[in-house]
Scaffold this motif. Structure first.
Motif, PDB file in Angstrom:
ATOM      1  N   GLY A  77       0.788  -1.233   0.000  1.00 49.45           N
ATOM      2  CA  GLY A  77       0.000   0.000   0.000  1.00 49.45           C
ATOM      3  C   GLY A  77       0.815   1.274   0.000  1.00 49.45           C
ATOM      4  O   GLY A  77       0.324   2.327  -0.413  1.00 49.45           O
ATOM      5  N   SER A  78       2.041   1.211   0.460  1.00 45.86           N
ATOM      6  CA  SER A  78       2.891   2.403   0.478  1.00 45.86           C
ATOM      7  C   SER A  78       3.989   2.288  -0.575  1.00 45.86           C
ATOM      8  O   SER A  78       4.042   3.076  -1.514  1.00 45.86           O
ATOM      9  N   PHE A  79       4.863   1.302  -0.426  1.00 45.55           N
ATOM     10  CA  PHE A  79       6.031   1.199  -1.304  1.00 45.55           C
ATOM     11  C   PHE A  79       5.627   0.945  -2.759  1.00 45.55           C
ATOM     12  O   PHE A  79       6.044   1.681  -3.667  1.00 45.55           O
ATOM     13  N   LEU A  80       4.818  -0.073  -2.985  1.00 45.02           N
ATOM     14  CA  LEU A  80       4.453  -0.432  -4.359  1.00 45.02           C
ATOM     15  C   LEU A  80       3.647   0.681  -5.035  1.00 45.02           C
ATOM     16  O   LEU A  80       3.929   1.046  -6.179  1.00 45.02           O
ATOM     17  N   VAL A  81       2.664   1.229  -4.330  1.00 42.84           N
ATOM     18  CA  VAL A  81       1.866   2.317  -4.902  1.00 42.84           C
ATOM     19  C   VAL A  81       2.759   3.518  -5.205  1.00 42.84           C
ATOM     20  O   VAL A  81       2.636   4.148  -6.265  1.00 42.84           O
ATOM     21  N   THR A  82       3.659   3.836  -4.297  1.00 44.72           N
ATOM     22  CA  THR A  82       4.564   4.971  -4.519  1.00 44.72           C
ATOM     23  C   THR A  82       5.403   4.764  -5.768  1.00 44.72           C
ATOM     24  O   THR A  82       5.490   5.652  -6.625  1.00 44.72           O
ATOM     25  N   MET A  83       6.015   3.603  -5.865  1.00 44.57           N
ATOM     26  CA  MET A  83       6.933   3.357  -6.978  1.00 44.57           C
ATOM     27  C   MET A  83       6.207   3.203  -8.316  1.00 44.57           C
ATOM     28  O   MET A  83       6.713   3.637  -9.352  1.00 44.57           O
ATOM     29  N   ALA A  84       5.021   2.599  -8.294  1.00 43.03           N
ATOM     30  CA  ALA A  84       4.308   2.325  -9.544  1.00 43.03           C
ATOM     31  C   ALA A  84       3.440   3.489 -10.010  1.00 43.03           C
ATOM     32  O   ALA A  84       3.201   3.629 -11.217  1.00 43.03           O
ATOM     33  N   ILE A  85       2.986   4.325  -9.077  1.00 37.95           N
ATOM     34  CA  ILE A  85       2.016   5.357  -9.459  1.00 37.95           C
ATOM     35  C   ILE A  85       2.491   6.767  -9.120  1.00 37.95           C
ATOM     36  O   ILE A  85       2.610   7.620 -10.000  1.00 37.95           O
ATOM     37  N   ASN A  86       2.747   7.038  -7.840  1.00 35.62           N
ATOM     38  CA  ASN A  86       3.029   8.415  -7.442  1.00 35.62           C
ATOM     39  C   ASN A  86       4.355   8.938  -7.987  1.00 35.62           C
ATOM     40  O   ASN A  86       4.420  10.082  -8.446  1.00 35.62           O
ATOM     41  N   VAL A  87       5.414   8.143  -7.940  1.00 30.57           N
ATOM     42  CA  VAL A  87       6.710   8.616  -8.455  1.00 30.57           C
ATOM     43  C   VAL A  87       6.655   8.872  -9.964  1.00 30.57           C
ATOM     44  O   VAL A  87       7.105   9.936 -10.414  1.00 30.57           O
ATOM     45  N   PRO A  88       6.090   7.965 -10.772  1.00 33.59           N
ATOM     46  CA  PRO A  88       5.990   8.298 -12.201  1.00 33.59           C
ATOM     47  C   PRO A  88       5.171   9.572 -12.462  1.00 33.59           C
ATOM     48  O   PRO A  88       5.507  10.348 -13.361  1.00 33.59           O
ATOM     49  N   MET A  89       4.135   9.795 -11.674  1.00 36.36           N
ATOM     50  CA  MET A  89       3.363  11.027 -11.836  1.00 36.36           C
ATOM     51  C   MET A  89       4.198  12.239 -11.439  1.00 36.36           C
ATOM     52  O   MET A  89       4.133  13.285 -12.099  1.00 36.36           O
ATOM     53  N   ASN A  90       4.972  12.117 -10.361  1.00 35.99           N
ATOM     54  CA  ASN A  90       5.861  13.215  -9.963  1.00 35.99           C
ATOM     55  C   ASN A  90       6.854  13.530 -11.077  1.00 35.99           C
ATOM     56  O   ASN A  90       7.131  14.695 -11.363  1.00 35.99           O
ATOM     57  N   ASN A  91       7.389  12.482 -11.671  1.00 35.70           N
ATOM     58  CA  ASN A  91       8.351  12.671 -12.763  1.00 35.70           C
ATOM     59  C   ASN A  91       7.696  13.339 -13.969  1.00 35.70           C
ATOM     60  O   ASN A  91       8.304  14.181 -14.622  1.00 35.70           O
ATOM     61  N   ALA A  92       6.461  12.961 -14.257  1.00 33.84           N
ATOM     62  CA  ALA A  92       5.737  13.567 -15.371  1.00 33.84           C
ATOM     63  C   ALA A  92       5.453  15.046 -15.089  1.00 33.84           C
ATOM     64  O   ALA A  92       5.568  15.886 -15.998  1.00 33.84           O
ATOM     65  N   LEU A  93       5.093  15.362 -13.850  1.00 39.67           N
ATOM     66  CA  LEU A  93       4.865  16.762 -13.490  1.00 39.67           C
ATOM     67  C   LEU A  93       6.170  17.553 -13.627  1.00 39.67           C
ATOM     68  O   LEU A  93       6.176  18.665 -14.169  1.00 39.67           O
ATOM     69  N   LEU A  94       7.254  16.975 -13.166  1.00 44.10           N
ATOM     70  CA  LEU A  94       8.554  17.631 -13.258  1.00 44.10           C
ATOM     71  C   LEU A  94       8.959  17.871 -14.715  1.00 44.10           C
ATOM     72  O   LEU A  94       9.483  18.926 -15.066  1.00 44.10           O
ATOM     73  N   ALA A  95       8.681  16.882 -15.555  1.00 49.45           N
ATOM     74  CA  ALA A  95       9.048  16.990 -16.972  1.00 49.45           C
ATOM     75  C   ALA A  95       8.094  17.882 -17.761  1.00 49.45           C
ATOM     76  O   ALA A  95       8.363  18.204 -18.924  1.00 49.45           O
ATOM     77  N   GLY A  96       6.978  18.252 -17.136  1.00 45.59           N
ATOM     78  CA  GLY A  96       6.005  19.086 -17.831  1.00 45.59           C
ATOM     79  C   GLY A  96       5.112  18.316 -18.788  1.00 45.59           C
ATOM     80  O   GLY A  96       4.461  18.905 -19.649  1.00 45.59           O
ATOM     81  N   THR A  97       5.077  16.994 -18.653  1.00 42.32           N
ATOM     82  CA  THR A  97       4.253  16.177 -19.541  1.00 42.32           C
ATOM     83  C   THR A  97       2.890  15.841 -18.937  1.00 42.32           C
ATOM     84  O   THR A  97       2.097  15.158 -19.571  1.00 42.32           O
ATOM     85  N   MET A  98       2.624  16.328 -17.723  1.00 37.99           N
ATOM     86  CA  MET A  98       1.328  16.124 -17.081  1.00 37.99           C
ATOM     87  C   MET A  98       0.881  17.441 -16.478  1.00 37.99           C
ATOM     88  O   MET A  98       1.647  18.088 -15.773  1.00 37.99           O
ATOM     89  N   SER A  99      -0.339  17.808 -16.777  1.00 39.92           N
ATOM     90  CA  SER A  99      -0.867  19.068 -16.259  1.00 39.92           C
ATOM     91  C   SER A  99      -1.337  18.889 -14.813  1.00 39.92           C
ATOM     92  O   SER A  99      -1.637  17.773 -14.366  1.00 39.92           O
ATOM     93  N   TRP A 100      -1.408  19.998 -14.091  1.00 39.80           N
ATOM     94  CA  TRP A 100      -1.890  19.972 -12.714  1.00 39.80           C
ATOM     95  C   TRP A 100      -3.310  19.412 -12.653  1.00 39.80           C
ATOM     96  O   TRP A 100      -3.654  18.660 -11.758  1.00 39.80           O
ATOM     97  N   LYS A 101      -4.131  19.776 -13.649  1.00 38.62           N
ATOM     98  CA  LYS A 101      -5.523  19.314 -13.707  1.00 38.62           C
ATOM     99  C   LYS A 101      -5.584  17.785 -13.757  1.00 38.62           C
ATOM    100  O   LYS A 101      -6.446  17.167 -13.126  1.00 38.62           O
ATOM    101  N   ASP A 102      -4.666  17.154 -14.471  1.00 36.16           N
ATOM    102  CA  ASP A 102      -4.626  15.694 -14.555  1.00 36.16           C
ATOM    103  C   ASP A 102      -3.893  15.078 -13.363  1.00 36.16           C
ATOM    104  O   ASP A 102      -4.228  13.983 -12.911  1.00 36.16           O
ATOM    105  N   TYR A 103      -2.904  15.789 -12.887  1.00 39.74           N
ATOM    106  CA  TYR A 103      -2.041  15.287 -11.816  1.00 39.74           C
ATOM    107  C   TYR A 103      -2.730  15.276 -10.451  1.00 39.74           C
ATOM    108  O   TYR A 103      -2.774  14.242  -9.778  1.00 39.74           O
ATOM    109  N   ALA A 104      -3.223  16.410 -10.033  1.00 39.92           N
ATOM    110  CA  ALA A 104      -3.659  16.587  -8.637  1.00 39.92           C
ATOM    111  C   ALA A 104      -4.736  15.608  -8.177  1.00 39.92           C
ATOM    112  O   ALA A 104      -4.575  14.980  -7.127  1.00 39.92           O
ATOM    113  N   PRO A 105      -5.842  15.426  -8.915  1.00 38.70           N
ATOM    114  CA  PRO A 105      -6.867  14.509  -8.391  1.00 38.70           C
ATOM    115  C   PRO A 105      -6.389  13.060  -8.334  1.00 38.70           C
ATOM    116  O   PRO A 105      -6.642  12.344  -7.359  1.00 38.70           O
TER     117      PRO A 105
END
Length: 145
Positions: A90-118
């Motif tokens: 619930g913490s490690f796997l979700v973080t590595m598979a979902i939240n970190v890739p989303m963080n990377n996409a936000l950092l790279a500018g390939t994901m908008s806040w509107k798609d990212y935040a919810p």
């Protein structure tokens, strides 16, 4: 053994609190400001959160629970193993598979806040619930020592 069990409990509590805080205050606060400012703030948070204290709590929680389970020689061991498993998934796997890739996409500018935040908040809440559950499981383990 008791010291390790208490360390396990504290680490799980710290991680649960971290994720809870993000879902209940940080993300709603960022959603109330300009999108560009929210993205910039989250990028900064994502850079600053990668520090030794996070890794102690994030990696230490399931590892401490696993170690407590191995060292406990009574039924408490099962509670610590359950805490480690819930935390790992619930913490490690979700973080590595979902939240970190989303963080990377936000950092790279390939994901908008509107798609990212919810989506990020939804999965972060999953992490918070999992960590609260693992905290409770570790607590039962401590009580059973």
């Amino acid at each position: 053994m008791l010291v390790l069990a208490l360390v396990t409990l504290v680490l799980h509590g710290a991680l649960a609190g971290l994720f809870y805080t993000f879902s209940m205050s940080v993300m709603p606060g960022l959603n109330d400001i300009d999108t560009g400012q929210a993205e910039a703030a989250m990028r900064s948070i994502n850079r600053k959160i990668l520090n030794p204290w996070l890794f102690v709590v994030f990696l230490g929680s399931p590892l401490a629970a696993l170690a407590a389970g191995i060292l406990a020689d009574n039924p408490a061991a099962l509670w610590f193993f359950a805490a480690a498993a819930v935390n790992a998934v619930g913490s490690f796997l979700v973080t590595m598979a979902i939240n970190v890739p989303m963080n990377n996409a936000l950092l790279a500018g390939t994901m908008s806040w509107k798609d990212y935040a919810p989506r990020w908040t939804r999965w972060n809440t999953v992490r918070a619930v999992a960590c609260v559950a693992s905290l409770a499981l570790a607590g039962v383990g401590v009580a059973g020592l």
